[in-house]
Design a protein around this motif. Sequence first.
Motif, PDB file in Angstrom:
ATOM      1  N   ARG A  10       0.809  -1.215   0.000  1.00 20.98           N
ATOM      2  CA  ARG A  10       0.000   0.000   0.000  1.00 20.98           C
ATOM      3  C   ARG A  10       0.844   1.267   0.000  1.00 20.98           C
ATOM      4  O   ARG A  10       0.337   2.336  -0.299  1.00 20.98           O
ATOM      5  N   ASN A  11       2.113   1.170   0.358  1.00 22.32           N
ATOM      6  CA  ASN A  11       2.946   2.357   0.537  1.00 22.32           C
ATOM      7  C   ASN A  11       4.266   2.251  -0.225  1.00 22.32           C
ATOM      8  O   ASN A  11       5.290   1.907   0.362  1.00 22.32           O
ATOM      9  N   PRO A  12       4.277   2.548  -1.515  1.00 22.93           N
ATOM     10  CA  PRO A  12       5.551   2.519  -2.252  1.00 22.93           C
ATOM     11  C   PRO A  12       6.566   3.472  -1.621  1.00 22.93           C
ATOM     12  O   PRO A  12       6.228   4.574  -1.208  1.00 22.93           O
ATOM     13  N   GLY A  13       7.796   3.029  -1.542  1.00 15.76           N
ATOM     14  CA  GLY A  13       8.870   3.836  -0.960  1.00 15.76           C
ATOM     15  C   GLY A  13       9.091   3.592   0.518  1.00 15.76           C
ATOM     16  O   GLY A  13      10.130   3.971   1.064  1.00 15.76           O
ATOM     17  N   GLN A  14       8.148   2.972   1.194  1.00 19.68           N
ATOM     18  CA  GLN A  14       8.306   2.690   2.616  1.00 19.68           C
ATOM     19  C   GLN A  14       9.324   1.570   2.808  1.00 19.68           C
ATOM     20  O   GLN A  14       9.396   0.628   2.039  1.00 19.68           O
ATOM     21  N   ARG A  15      10.112   1.674   3.862  1.00 16.40           N
ATOM     22  CA  ARG A  15      11.133   0.663   4.177  1.00 16.40           C
ATOM     23  C   ARG A  15      10.626  -0.268   5.269  1.00 16.40           C
ATOM     24  O   ARG A  15      10.061   0.191   6.252  1.00 16.40           O
ATOM     25  N   LEU A  16      10.878  -1.547   5.069  1.00 17.17           N
ATOM     26  CA  LEU A  16      10.525  -2.555   6.066  1.00 17.17           C
ATOM     27  C   LEU A  16      11.816  -3.244   6.511  1.00 17.17           C
ATOM     28  O   LEU A  16      12.412  -3.989   5.732  1.00 17.17           O
ATOM     29  N   PRO A  17      12.271  -2.971   7.740  1.00 14.94           N
ATOM     30  CA  PRO A  17      13.509  -3.615   8.202  1.00 14.94           C
ATOM     31  C   PRO A  17      13.263  -5.069   8.602  1.00 14.94           C
ATOM     32  O   PRO A  17      12.155  -5.449   8.983  1.00 14.94           O
ATOM     33  N   PHE A  18      14.330  -5.885   8.507  1.00 24.09           N
ATOM     34  CA  PHE A  18      14.265  -7.283   8.947  1.00 24.09           C
ATOM     35  C   PHE A  18      15.628  -7.695   9.473  1.00 24.09           C
ATOM     36  O   PHE A  18      16.644  -7.064   9.172  1.00 24.09           O
ATOM     37  N   SER A  19      15.622  -8.724  10.293  1.00 23.93           N
ATOM     38  CA  SER A  19      16.884  -9.320  10.773  1.00 23.93           C
ATOM     39  C   SER A  19      16.632 -10.786  11.091  1.00 23.93           C
ATOM     40  O   SER A  19      15.560 -11.158  11.563  1.00 23.93           O
ATOM     41  N   PHE A  20      17.631 -11.599  10.798  1.00 22.84           N
ATOM     42  CA  PHE A  20      17.561 -13.039  11.030  1.00 22.84           C
ATOM     43  C   PHE A  20      18.900 -13.527  11.555  1.00 22.84           C
ATOM     44  O   PHE A  20      19.942 -12.926  11.296  1.00 22.84           O
ATOM     45  N   SER A  21      18.856 -14.624  12.276  1.00 27.07           N
ATOM     46  CA  SER A  21      20.056 -15.361  12.683  1.00 27.07           C
ATOM     47  C   SER A  21      19.886 -16.792  12.216  1.00 27.07           C
ATOM     48  O   SER A  21      18.801 -17.362  12.339  1.00 27.07           O
ATOM     49  N   THR A  22      20.953 -17.358  11.690  1.00 23.86           N
ATOM     50  CA  THR A  22      20.902 -18.726  11.204  1.00 23.86           C
ATOM     51  C   THR A  22      22.287 -19.355  11.344  1.00 23.86           C
ATOM     52  O   THR A  22      23.213 -18.712  11.807  1.00 23.86           O
ATOM     53  N   THR A  23      22.401 -20.593  10.940  1.00 24.19           N
ATOM     54  CA  THR A  23      23.693 -21.284  10.968  1.00 24.19           C
ATOM     55  C   THR A  23      24.014 -21.790   9.567  1.00 24.19           C
ATOM     56  O   THR A  23      23.140 -21.862   8.701  1.00 24.19           O
ATOM     57  N   ALA A  24      25.256 -22.180   9.373  1.00 28.35           N
ATOM     58  CA  ALA A  24      25.675 -22.731   8.081  1.00 28.35           C
ATOM     59  C   ALA A  24      24.945 -24.039   7.796  1.00 28.35           C
ATOM     60  O   ALA A  24      24.624 -24.340   6.644  1.00 28.35           O
ATOM     61  N   GLU A  25      24.647 -24.802   8.836  1.00 27.16           N
ATOM     62  CA  GLU A  25      23.927 -26.064   8.657  1.00 27.16           C
ATOM     63  C   GLU A  25      22.512 -25.818   8.140  1.00 27.16           C
ATOM     64  O   GLU A  25      22.027 -26.533   7.266  1.00 27.16           O
ATOM     65  N   GLU A  26      21.837 -24.817   8.684  1.00 22.40           N
ATOM     66  CA  GLU A  26      20.487 -24.497   8.229  1.00 22.40           C
ATOM     67  C   GLU A  26      20.474 -23.996   6.789  1.00 22.40           C
ATOM     68  O   GLU A  26      19.522 -24.225   6.057  1.00 22.40           O
ATOM     69  N   LEU A  27      21.543 -23.310   6.385  1.00 20.01           N
ATOM     70  CA  LEU A  27      21.655 -22.826   5.010  1.00 20.01           C
ATOM     71  C   LEU A  27      22.218 -23.889   4.077  1.00 20.01           C
ATOM     72  O   LEU A  27      22.320 -23.662   2.870  1.00 20.01           O
ATOM     73  N   GLU A  28      22.585 -25.031   4.637  1.00 18.05           N
ATOM     74  CA  GLU A  28      23.164 -26.151   3.889  1.00 18.05           C
ATOM     75  C   GLU A  28      24.436 -25.744   3.156  1.00 18.05           C
ATOM     76  O   GLU A  28      24.645 -26.063   1.984  1.00 18.05           O
ATOM     77  N   ILE A  29      25.305 -25.017   3.869  1.00 17.27           N
ATOM     78  CA  ILE A  29      26.614 -24.646   3.331  1.00 17.27           C
ATOM     79  C   ILE A  29      27.618 -25.645   3.870  1.00 17.27           C
ATOM     80  O   ILE A  29      27.880 -25.698   5.065  1.00 17.27           O
ATOM     81  N   ARG A  30      28.173 -26.430   2.961  1.00 13.52           N
ATOM     82  CA  ARG A  30      29.157 -27.442   3.344  1.00 13.52           C
ATOM     83  C   ARG A  30      30.373 -27.299   2.453  1.00 13.52           C
ATOM     84  O   ARG A  30      30.253 -27.256   1.227  1.00 13.52           O
TER      85      ARG A  30
END
Length: 165
Positions: A10-30
Amino acid sequence: MKVNIAELNRNPGQRLPFSFSTTAEELEIRSGEYAFDGLIQIVGTVVYTGSCWRVTGTIEAVKTFVCDRCLTECRNAQSQPFSEDFAREADDEEEVNVFEGDMIDIRTLVRDTLIASQPLSNICKPDCKGLCPVCGHNLNEGDCGCDRFVPDPRMAALQQLLNKK
């Protein structure tokens, strides 16, 4: 790692912040050459531009590896920026990621950014001297005193002439 963008529609130009924490295992980086130690932090914003949703941010991680030159175990804090556009429909003119609904999943974006940002060789520092080819001493800790002179094979014929005299 999904970001709900319903309120941005509904609001072009509005910013929506986000933050996440994860591990290499969850991202399947081996990888056999390096690992990510502890949590990987992702912080960013989503902006609706009117035609697409632009996702920008930074990935913070600690990489552990063994130096390819001196075989020292190393830890390296990394900060990788990212910026990608997402759209509900594919457009032939622009490269964008396609999604459905009101959730943008950035898991693949984070994974691909981390993997692509890794150098081909793991070096502890740009001026790493490596190991002595004679005795195996770590040359970053000081000189070992070995004769490491390697003659240029292109000059071998000249060296033989000098040895004959």
